[in-house]
Design an enzyme around this catalytic site. Sequence first.
Site, short mmCIF file in Angstrom:
data_model
loop_
_atom_site.label_atom_id
_atom_site.label_comp_id
_atom_site.label_asym_id
_atom_site.label_seq_id
_atom_site.Cartn_x
_atom_site.Cartn_y
_atom_site.Cartn_z
N HIS A 167 0.84 -1.22 0.00
CA HIS A 167 0.00 0.00 0.00
C HIS A 167 0.87 1.26 0.00
O HIS A 167 0.43 2.32 0.43
CB HIS A 167 -0.95 0.05 1.21
CG HIS A 167 -1.68 -1.22 1.48
ND1 HIS A 167 -2.96 -1.48 1.04
CD2 HIS A 167 -1.29 -2.35 2.14
CE1 HIS A 167 -3.33 -2.69 1.43
NE2 HIS A 167 -2.33 -3.24 2.08
N SER A 288 15.46 22.04 -15.21
CA SER A 288 14.26 22.85 -15.41
C SER A 288 14.70 24.20 -15.94
O SER A 288 15.75 24.71 -15.57
CB SER A 288 13.54 23.02 -14.07
OG SER A 288 12.74 24.19 -14.09
N LYS A 294 16.47 21.82 -10.02
CA LYS A 294 15.77 20.61 -10.44
C LYS A 294 16.65 19.62 -11.19
O LYS A 294 17.54 19.99 -11.94
CB LYS A 294 14.58 20.97 -11.33
CG LYS A 294 13.41 21.62 -10.63
CD LYS A 294 12.79 20.77 -9.53
CE LYS A 294 11.91 19.65 -10.05
NZ LYS A 294 10.70 20.14 -10.70
N GLU A 301 9.82 8.99 -16.56
CA GLU A 301 8.44 9.43 -16.78
C GLU A 301 7.96 9.04 -18.18
O GLU A 301 6.80 8.66 -18.37
CB GLU A 301 8.35 10.95 -16.61
CG GLU A 301 8.59 11.41 -15.19
CD GLU A 301 8.72 12.93 -15.10
OE1 GLU A 301 9.86 13.43 -15.05
OE2 GLU A 301 7.69 13.61 -15.13
#
Length: 469
Positions: A167, A288, A294, A301
């Site tokens: 979970h 970024s 970043k 992704e």
Amino acid sequence: MSDTPDLRNADANQQWGGRFAAGPSVVMQEINASIGFDRKMWRQDIKGSLAHAAMLARLGILSAEDLAAIRQGLADIAAEIDAGRFAFEDTLEDIHMNVEARLTERIGDAGRRLHTARSRNDQVATDFRLWVRDAIDGLDFQVADLMRALADRAAQHAADPMPGFTHLQTAQPVTFGHHLLAYVEMLARDRGRLADARRRLNECPLGSAALAGTSFPIDREMTAKALGFDRPTANSLDAVSDRDFALEFLAAAAISAMHLSRLAEEIIIWCSAPFGFIRLSDAFTTGSSIMPQKRNPDAAELVRAKTGRVNGALIGLLTVMKGLPMAYAKDMQEDKEQAFDAAEAWELCLAAMTGMVRDMTADTARMRGFAGSGFATATDLADWLVRVLRLPFRTAHHVTGRLVAMAEAKGVDLAGLTLAEMQAVEPGITQAIFDVLTVDASVASRTSFGGTAPANVAAQAARWQAALA
Ligand code: ARG
């Protein structure tokens, strides 16, 4: 679209001009043409034609001179395509007619004889099977490479604890190597699915002709063998209209892409600052344009996202096929782009994932730190109560629950409770309990087959490394 003369090509199609006086409208040509994508199968198309011609010649359907001319012509065409010198024509619809028209241009009537005892229906079914088979072989190799990368990292981290989750809540400590080997198992099943698909795919449709077979005395065993198939297909209707082989390939792709997506998701979580379990180098991250700090896991992704294309291809082709009566229908031309796109996405995802697995560095100290948090060794405590004090497991579970609540209230881990505090809940508890509350003791105790004990993990990693060497 109105059928005005300016939307027509002046000439009737060269391949079936006998029946047709005029050419198709521009929009007809556009919706009909597949050369924009099926040119990808040019090698398979030429290979199929060579096998067909050799068989026709062996049976005396084609002369030896014609065969020689066809061989030379097809070799020249292959060289032209390879060198980017071949002029693909939309008016010639597809790869089959483009190659054949060029062949006839080069060698005349011998080229016109090649299509004896063959149809584009069995030709495309053969070409596409060959293409999917090649794709399967390439992908199988890539999946094996990713497994190797994971097994190597698993061997390296066989004894490094991390929190194990259910979970996405801290459950019990596991080792990082154990976690990585879970993916090796998934990928091994993916390879099994590819192998199954390949086995069922490996029958040759060539010689089924349009749908009914042919009146020429062909030798289908010979073409099947020449093209590396196990046998010819047994029913000509099925042979020209079956796309199960592509669907099985796409199903295997979809399941594997889902596995890659799960690993991608974990990589994304692991590299986030609150987790900080792993770090990807500049090679597999992007910055970024506004936030200088970043380091984004874009490759992971995109692996996660490309699963959508692969799933889409499977559903797309299932939908194309579901209402088609026997035998071939032009709908089936819509099989290829989906499979091509899915194969390309899968290949890229495997390459990116293999790159990331080899690239990542694990912060083992940080993982270890979190491995014991969240009362992750509560089950070890309960197991101790069962083993040493002979409490029934349910009772031990209850006692442990009370100790967890007590520790939570006190703001400490289980090991932060004093012996006296524990004995207030269960008088039989002794100092020895503290030995099972460490992360290392916890993982070391999971020696059941398939469990996370470092010795098990090291053995499993070594088994995979040997199997994949
Ligand atoms: N381009 C077609 C396809 O991909 C080849 C077969 C065409 N056959 C036909 N009878 N129109 O399916």
